[in-house]
Design a protein around this motif. Structure first.
Motif, PDB file in Angstrom:
ATOM      1  N   ALA A   1       0.899  -1.170   0.000  1.00 14.17           N
ATOM      2  CA  ALA A   1       0.000   0.000   0.000  1.00 14.17           C
ATOM      3  C   ALA A   1       0.927   1.207   0.000  1.00 14.17           C
ATOM      4  O   ALA A   1       2.120   1.078  -0.285  1.00 14.17           O
ATOM      5  N   GLY A   2       0.409   2.370   0.344  1.00 12.29           N
ATOM      6  CA  GLY A   2       1.244   3.559   0.512  1.00 12.29           C
ATOM      7  C   GLY A   2       1.502   4.314  -0.783  1.00 12.29           C
ATOM      8  O   GLY A   2       1.056   3.912  -1.867  1.00 12.29           O
ATOM      9  N   GLY A   3       2.199   5.436  -0.627  1.00 12.69           N
ATOM     10  CA  GLY A   3       2.414   6.334  -1.760  1.00 12.69           C
ATOM     11  C   GLY A   3       1.310   7.378  -1.853  1.00 12.69           C
ATOM     12  O   GLY A   3       0.996   7.867  -2.931  1.00 12.69           O
ATOM     13  N   SER A   4       0.741   7.717  -0.690  1.00 14.35           N
ATOM     14  CA  SER A   4      -0.380   8.695  -0.641  1.00 14.35           C
ATOM     15  C   SER A   4       0.183  10.112  -0.697  1.00 14.35           C
ATOM     16  O   SER A   4       0.093  10.881   0.257  1.00 14.35           O
ATOM     17  N   HIS A   5       0.721  10.434  -1.848  1.00 17.23           N
ATOM     18  CA  HIS A   5       1.590  11.620  -1.957  1.00 17.23           C
ATOM     19  C   HIS A   5       0.877  12.942  -2.154  1.00 17.23           C
ATOM     20  O   HIS A   5       1.534  13.978  -2.240  1.00 17.23           O
ATOM     21  N   HIS A   6      -0.470  12.921  -2.267  1.00 11.99           N
ATOM     22  CA  HIS A   6      -1.180  14.210  -2.396  1.00 11.99           C
ATOM     23  C   HIS A   6      -1.625  14.774  -1.050  1.00 11.99           C
ATOM     24  O   HIS A   6      -2.104  15.912  -0.998  1.00 11.99           O
ATOM     25  N   ALA A   7      -1.491  13.982   0.014  1.00 12.15           N
ATOM     26  CA  ALA A   7      -1.864  14.513   1.333  1.00 12.15           C
ATOM     27  C   ALA A   7      -0.824  15.545   1.746  1.00 12.15           C
ATOM     28  O   ALA A   7       0.372  15.264   1.803  1.00 12.15           O
ATOM     29  N   ARG A   8      -1.305  16.768   1.985  1.00 17.65           N
ATOM     30  CA  ARG A   8      -0.410  17.876   2.363  1.00 17.65           C
ATOM     31  C   ARG A   8      -0.381  18.012   3.886  1.00 17.65           C
ATOM     32  O   ARG A   8      -1.075  17.300   4.590  1.00 17.65           O
ATOM     33  N   ARG A   9       0.423  18.968   4.360  1.00 17.48           N
ATOM     34  CA  ARG A   9       0.519  19.137   5.815  1.00 17.48           C
ATOM     35  C   ARG A   9      -0.853  19.460   6.414  1.00 17.48           C
ATOM     36  O   ARG A   9      -1.267  18.865   7.404  1.00 17.48           O
ATOM     37  N   ALA A  10      -1.590  20.339   5.774  1.00 19.98           N
ATOM     38  CA  ALA A  10      -2.850  20.805   6.369  1.00 19.98           C
ATOM     39  C   ALA A  10      -3.994  19.808   6.238  1.00 19.98           C
ATOM     40  O   ALA A  10      -4.913  19.801   7.058  1.00 19.98           O
ATOM     41  N   GLN A  11      -3.964  18.956   5.198  1.00 20.83           N
ATOM     42  CA  GLN A  11      -5.128  18.104   4.923  1.00 20.83           C
ATOM     43  C   GLN A  11      -4.838  17.079   3.832  1.00 20.83           C
ATOM     44  O   GLN A  11      -3.866  17.201   3.093  1.00 20.83           O
ATOM     45  N   GLY A  12      -5.745  16.102   3.709  1.00 19.78           N
ATOM     46  CA  GLY A  12      -5.666  15.137   2.626  1.00 19.78           C
ATOM     47  C   GLY A  12      -6.225  15.698   1.332  1.00 19.78           C
ATOM     48  O   GLY A  12      -6.887  16.743   1.312  1.00 19.78           O
ATOM     49  N   ALA A  13      -5.942  14.983   0.215  1.00 14.10           N
ATOM     50  CA  ALA A  13      -6.445  15.366  -1.109  1.00 14.10           C
ATOM     51  C   ALA A  13      -6.172  14.218  -2.076  1.00 14.10           C
ATOM     52  O   ALA A  13      -5.323  13.356  -1.809  1.00 14.10           O
ATOM     53  N   GLY A  14      -6.887  14.207  -3.202  1.00 12.34           N
ATOM     54  CA  GLY A  14      -6.571  13.270  -4.287  1.00 12.34           C
ATOM     55  C   GLY A  14      -6.452  11.819  -3.845  1.00 12.34           C
ATOM     56  O   GLY A  14      -5.454  11.167  -4.158  1.00 12.34           O
ATOM     57  N   PHE A  15      -7.469  11.293  -3.162  1.00 11.99           N
ATOM     58  CA  PHE A  15      -7.511   9.902  -2.676  1.00 11.99           C
ATOM     59  C   PHE A  15      -6.467   9.606  -1.596  1.00 11.99           C
ATOM     60  O   PHE A  15      -6.188   8.441  -1.313  1.00 11.99           O
TER      61      PHE A  15
END
Ligand SMILES: [Zn+2]
Length: 300
Positions: A116-130
Motif C-alpha cells: 500500500a502507501g504512496g499517498s503523496h497528495h496529502a499535504r501538511r494541512a489536509q488530505g487530497a486526491g484519494f
C-alpha cells in the motif's frame, strides 16, 4: 532471501466495486504476490495503526484529530475523494504505519515493500486526491526524529506530481524530494519538489527510461543517502484511466528494475510503496502493482 513485505487485510476499506478508487486492488495484489511465491509467511509483517504522534510529525494536529475521530469537514472529504469513516480512517493509519515498518525493515534488510502507501497528495494541512495521510512523509520524519536516518531521498515515479510530499518536506533539509510525472496530470497546481521532471503526454517506454537513467546518477551523487523511498505508482501505464504517459508492462518492469538496481548497487536501503493505479480491470491492475515486488525480490 525472501523479500520483506508489509501488509494488512484492512488496507482494503471495502468500497463498492464501481468506486472511482479501486480499493479491491489491495487484496488482489496480495493474491498476485502469493501466486508468484513472493508473499511468504516468514517475510510478511503486519503494522499496528500509526500513533497520532507519528501522524502529527507530518500533518496539522487538528487535521489528524479530525481523521482519527472520523470528523473530517465535508469540504476536505470532497478534496480527498471519499468520506472518512471508520474503515477509511483505520486504513489510512495502517497504510502509514506500514510504510514506517517497511522503512525499518529496509534499513535492516536492504529492501522492503509496503503493499500500500504512496499517498503523496496529502499535504501538511489536509488530505487530497484519494490520499488521507502522507505515509512517505510521515515515515521520513519518523526516521529522522528517531535518528535512524540522516539523509532521505524520495523518488516519486507515480504519474501524478508528488505535491503533498513536497509541501510537507519543503522545510526539512535532510529530506530531498524528486518527482517525475505527467505534466498535464493532476494536480493542476503543483507544489515544487526539490527536483521535478514533467513529461509530455504519450511519453512512452523509451523516452521515459532515457530520462530516468539520466537523472538517477545525479540523484545518488547529491548526498550519501541513508534511505530511498520509491513510489512505484503504475498509473504511468498506457491502460490506466488517469495516466497519460503510455508505458507498457515491460516499460514498468524496466523502470522498477532500473531504480532498485541503481540504489541497491550502491548499498542504499530502499523502501518501495505501490502508489497510484486506476485501471477498472482490478486483476490486471494488481498484476501491474506486483511488478514492483518482482523487481524488489531480485535484490532481497
Ligand atoms: Zn497517481
Amino acid at each position: 532471501m525472501a523479500l520483506q513485505i508489509v501488509h494488512h487485510p484492512d488496507y482494503d476499506a471495502g468500497f463498492a466495486v464501481n468506486h472511482r478508487f479501486p480499493m479491491s486492488k489491495y487484496p488482489l495484489l496480495m493474491e498476485a504476490l502469493r501466486a508468484r511465491g513472493l508473499a511468504v509467511p516468514e517475510a510478511l509483517s503486519m503494522p499496528e495503526p500509526a500513533p497520532a504522534a507519528w501522524l502529527k510529525l507530518a500533518h496539522a494536529a487538528d487535521y489528524v484529530d479530525q481523521v482519527l475521530a472520523c470528523e473530517v469537514p465535508a469540504r476536505i472529504e470532497r478534496e480527498i475523494g471519499f468520506p472518512v469513516g471508520q474503515r477509511v480512517s483505520l486504513r489510512a493509519q495502517l497504510a502509514t504505519a506500514g510504510t514506517v515498518l517497511a522503512a525499518r525493515l529496509a534499513l535492516k534488510h536492504g529492501i522492503a515493500c509496503n503493499a500500500a502507501g504512496g499517498s503523496h497528495h496529502a499535504r501538511r494541512a489536509q488530505g487530497a486526491g484519494f490520499c488521507t495521510f502522507n505515509d512517505v512523509a510521515v515515515a521520513s520524519l519518523a526516521l529522522l526524529a528517531e535518528g535512524a536516518a540522516e539523509n532521505i531521498l524520495v523518488v516519486d515515479l507515480d504519474v501524478h506530481q508528488g505535491d503533498g510530499t513536497a509541501d510537507i518536506l519543503k522545510d526539512e533539509p535532510r529530506a530531498f524530494t524528486f518527482s517525475m510525472h505527467g505534466d498535464r496530470n493532476y494536480p493542476a497546481r503543483k507544489i515544487a519538489s526539490d527536483l521535478d521532471i514533467a513529461l509530455p503526454d504519450g511519453t512512452g517506454d523509451a523516452a521515459y527510461l532515457d530520462r530516468l537513467r539520466a537523472i538517477l546518477p545525479e540523484l545518488s551523487a547529491r548526498r550519501r543517502w541513508d534511505m530511498v523511498f520509491y513510489n512505484a505508482g503504475v498509473d504511468v501505464h498506457a491502460e490506466d484511466r488517469l495516466g497519460r504517459l503510455s508505458l507498457t508492462d515491460n516499460g514498468l518492469r524496466a523502470r522498477d528494475k532500473t531504480v532498485i538496481s541503481h540504489f541497491r548497487a550502491r548499498g542504499i536501503p530502499l523502501c518501495g510503496v505501490i502508489g497510484g493505479g486506476y485501471s477498472t480491470d482490478a486483476p490486471a491492475l494488481a498484476a501491474r502493482h506486483a511488478i514492483l515486488f518482482e523487481a524488489a525480490a531480485a535484490y532481497a
